[in-house]
Motif scaffolding. Structure first.
Motif, PDB file in Angstrom:
ATOM      1  N   VAL A  43      33.717  24.972  21.376  1.00 52.80           N
ATOM      2  CA  VAL A  43      32.840  25.982  21.988  1.00 52.80           C
ATOM      3  C   VAL A  43      33.511  27.342  21.887  1.00 52.80           C
ATOM      4  N   VAL A  44      32.728  28.346  21.533  1.00 48.43           N
ATOM      5  CA  VAL A  44      33.153  29.751  21.591  1.00 48.43           C
ATOM      6  C   VAL A  44      32.189  30.463  22.534  1.00 48.43           C
ATOM      7  N   ALA A  45      32.723  31.097  23.570  1.00 50.54           N
ATOM      8  CA  ALA A  45      31.860  31.752  24.551  1.00 50.54           C
ATOM      9  C   ALA A  45      32.413  33.118  24.920  1.00 50.54           C
ATOM     10  N   THR A  46      31.515  34.026  25.270  1.00 52.43           N
ATOM     11  CA  THR A  46      31.910  35.315  25.838  1.00 52.43           C
ATOM     12  C   THR A  46      31.673  35.242  27.342  1.00 52.43           C
ATOM     13  N   PHE A  47      32.446  36.025  28.101  1.00 56.92           N
ATOM     14  CA  PHE A  47      32.278  35.971  29.549  1.00 56.92           C
ATOM     15  C   PHE A  47      32.576  37.319  30.178  1.00 56.92           C
ATOM     16  N   GLY A  48      32.040  37.500  31.369  1.00 63.56           N
ATOM     17  CA  GLY A  48      32.361  38.654  32.195  1.00 63.56           C
ATOM     18  C   GLY A  48      33.121  38.169  33.413  1.00 63.56           C
ATOM     19  N   TYR A  49      34.005  39.020  33.929  1.00 58.55           N
ATOM     20  CA  TYR A  49      34.864  38.635  35.049  1.00 58.55           C
ATOM     21  C   TYR A  49      34.941  39.799  36.021  1.00 58.55           C
ATOM     22  N   GLN A  50      34.650  39.531  37.292  1.00 60.98           N
ATOM     23  CA  GLN A  50      34.715  40.568  38.320  1.00 60.98           C
ATOM     24  C   GLN A  50      35.463  40.056  39.538  1.00 60.98           C
ATOM     25  N   ILE A  51      36.218  40.955  40.172  1.00 60.06           N
ATOM     26  CA  ILE A  51      36.754  40.693  41.503  1.00 60.06           C
ATOM     27  C   ILE A  51      36.027  41.631  42.455  1.00 60.06           C
ATOM     28  N   GLN A  52      35.422  41.057  43.495  1.00 59.90           N
ATOM     29  CA  GLN A  52      34.681  41.846  44.472  1.00 59.90           C
ATOM     30  C   GLN A  52      35.316  41.695  45.845  1.00 59.90           C
ATOM     31  N   SER A  53      35.307  42.784  46.606  1.00 66.07           N
ATOM     32  CA  SER A  53      35.816  42.721  47.974  1.00 66.07           C
ATOM     33  C   SER A  53      34.818  41.974  48.849  1.00 66.07           C
ATOM     34  N   ALA A  54      35.215  41.708  50.079  1.00 64.84           N
ATOM     35  CA  ALA A  54      34.350  40.987  51.011  1.00 64.84           C
ATOM     36  C   ALA A  54      33.053  41.746  51.300  1.00 64.84           C
ATOM     37  N   VAL A  55      33.068  43.070  51.103  1.00 61.47           N
ATOM     38  CA  VAL A  55      31.861  43.872  51.350  1.00 61.47           C
ATOM     39  C   VAL A  55      31.092  44.153  50.058  1.00 61.47           C
ATOM     40  N   GLY A  56      31.511  43.518  48.957  1.00 62.06           N
ATOM     41  CA  GLY A  56      30.759  43.638  47.707  1.00 62.06           C
ATOM     42  C   GLY A  56      31.229  44.723  46.761  1.00 62.06           C
ATOM     43  N   LYS A  57      32.294  45.437  47.093  1.00 56.45           N
ATOM     44  CA  LYS A  57      32.801  46.479  46.204  1.00 56.45           C
ATOM     45  C   LYS A  57      33.516  45.850  45.012  1.00 56.45           C
ATOM     46  N   VAL A  58      33.181  46.313  43.802  1.00 58.88           N
ATOM     47  CA  VAL A  58      33.814  45.787  42.594  1.00 58.88           C
ATOM     48  C   VAL A  58      35.210  46.389  42.459  1.00 58.88           C
ATOM     49  N   LEU A  59      36.230  45.522  42.484  1.00 60.34           N
ATOM     50  CA  LEU A  59      37.613  45.968  42.400  1.00 60.34           C
ATOM     51  C   LEU A  59      38.145  45.917  40.966  1.00 60.34           C
ATOM     52  N   THR A  60      37.705  44.915  40.223  1.00 67.60           N
ATOM     53  CA  THR A  60      38.126  44.729  38.831  1.00 67.60           C
ATOM     54  C   THR A  60      36.948  44.205  38.037  1.00 67.60           C
ATOM     55  N   LYS A  61      36.821  44.694  36.805  1.00 65.03           N
ATOM     56  CA  LYS A  61      35.725  44.242  35.949  1.00 65.03           C
ATOM     57  C   LYS A  61      36.227  44.165  34.515  1.00 65.03           C
ATOM     58  N   LYS A  62      36.131  42.967  33.925  1.00 64.38           N
ATOM     59  CA  LYS A  62      36.598  42.771  32.558  1.00 64.38           C
ATOM     60  C   LYS A  62      35.633  41.866  31.802  1.00 64.38           C
ATOM     61  N   THR A  63      35.763  41.899  30.489  1.00 67.63           N
ATOM     62  CA  THR A  63      35.024  40.963  29.642  1.00 67.63           C
ATOM     63  C   THR A  63      36.022  40.278  28.715  1.00 67.63           C
ATOM     64  N   GLY A  64      35.622  39.143  28.181  1.00 68.71           N
ATOM     65  CA  GLY A  64      36.535  38.430  27.295  1.00 68.71           C
ATOM     66  C   GLY A  64      35.848  37.331  26.522  1.00 68.71           C
ATOM     67  N   THR A  65      36.649  36.554  25.828  1.00 70.77           N
ATOM     68  CA  THR A  65      36.145  35.415  25.061  1.00 70.77           C
ATOM     69  C   THR A  65      37.007  34.196  25.377  1.00 70.77           C
ATOM     70  N   VAL A  66      36.419  33.031  25.232  1.00 70.31           N
ATOM     71  CA  VAL A  66      37.156  31.786  25.404  1.00 70.31           C
ATOM     72  C   VAL A  66      36.772  30.828  24.286  1.00 70.31           C
ATOM     73  N   ASN A  67      37.773  30.254  23.645  1.00 73.12           N
ATOM     74  CA  ASN A  67      37.573  29.220  22.629  1.00 73.12           C
ATOM     75  C   ASN A  67      38.078  27.896  23.201  1.00 73.12           C
ATOM     76  N   MET A  68      37.334  26.836  22.996  1.00 70.74           N
ATOM     77  CA  MET A  68      37.723  25.522  23.508  1.00 70.74           C
ATOM     78  C   MET A  68      37.595  24.468  22.419  1.00 70.74           C
ATOM     79  N   LYS A  69      38.587  23.571  22.391  1.00 69.20           N
ATOM     80  CA  LYS A  69      38.577  22.477  21.423  1.00 69.20           C
ATOM     81  C   LYS A  69      39.305  21.296  22.063  1.00 69.20           C
TER      82      LYS A  69
END
Length: 215
Positions: A43-69
């Protein structure tokens, strides 16, 4: 005071009820998604990744890819990489010019990218249906999951599964502090040709990097 006491008792009863539940309807959806993913060789997939505070504020936002075999995986987000050949895990951080090396933890409680798409829920979680929702305009089934081990750093996990494709499209991990880690799947391509060399760290390709072996 009496009203507050009754509310607290009701909340406690709800939590206790959930803690003992493995909803058959939720299990059927999880099993279907797991069975479909297991038919893929790679599988080859793209993904988004976020860290949000308890009140919903976005602290970190990244994108990436993952390969699995098989049990191997290769995750890239920005210049950071996490690589595993199924036995060893290399975590490369360009900011410190270090790669840390660990043994791959194959215990049931460790959630690898492959397990997130398959049957990690069987032994370590209780689960129940949550209200249906939409992700990118597509209807999804949402399953609320709670770890049996109360020492886990997170209190619950929400898994969204596309109703049409029967694949996981997002996962939201909620820490006990209230912070959220949100993973969303963009594209997912099965059975792509992937060489085994992609799942091992080649130090020669990273000149000047310090290797910290923690095994």
């Amino acid at each position: 005071m009496k009203k507050a006491y009754v509310s607290a008792v009701f909340l406690l009863m709800t939590v206790c009820s959930f803690a003992q539940q493995r909803d058959p309807a939720a299990k059927a959806i999880l099993d279907e998604a797991s069975a479909k993913f297991k038919t893929y060789k790679t599988v080859v997939a793209t993904f988004g990744y976020q860290i949000q505070s308890a009140v919903g504020k976005v602290l970190t936002k990244k994108t990436g890819t993952v390969n699995m075999k098989g049990d191997k995986f290769n995750i890239t987000f920005g210049s950071n990489k996490i690589i595993s050949d199924g036995t060893t895990v290399w975590n490369y951080d360009p900011g410190t010019k270090e790669v840390t090396v660990n043994n791959a933890n194959k215990s049931e409680s460790t959630i690898t990218p492959q397990k997130l798409f398959t049957d990690f829920y069987n032994k370590d979680f209780m689960y129940m249906m949550s209200p249906d929702s939409k992700v990118n305009g597509k209807p999804v089934s949402v399953i609320l999951m709670q770890p049996i081990d109360k020492n886990k750093p997170f209190s619950r996990l929400y898994l969204a599964i596309d109703k049409a494709s029967k694949t996981v499209v997002s996962a939201t991990v909620v820490e006990k502090s209230g912070n959220k880690y949100v993973y969303s799947i963009g594209s997912l391509k099965p059975n792509v040709t992937l060489s085994d060399a992609q799942f091992a760290f080649n130090k020669a390709s990273y000149p000047g990097v310090e290797v910290v072996d923690l095994r």
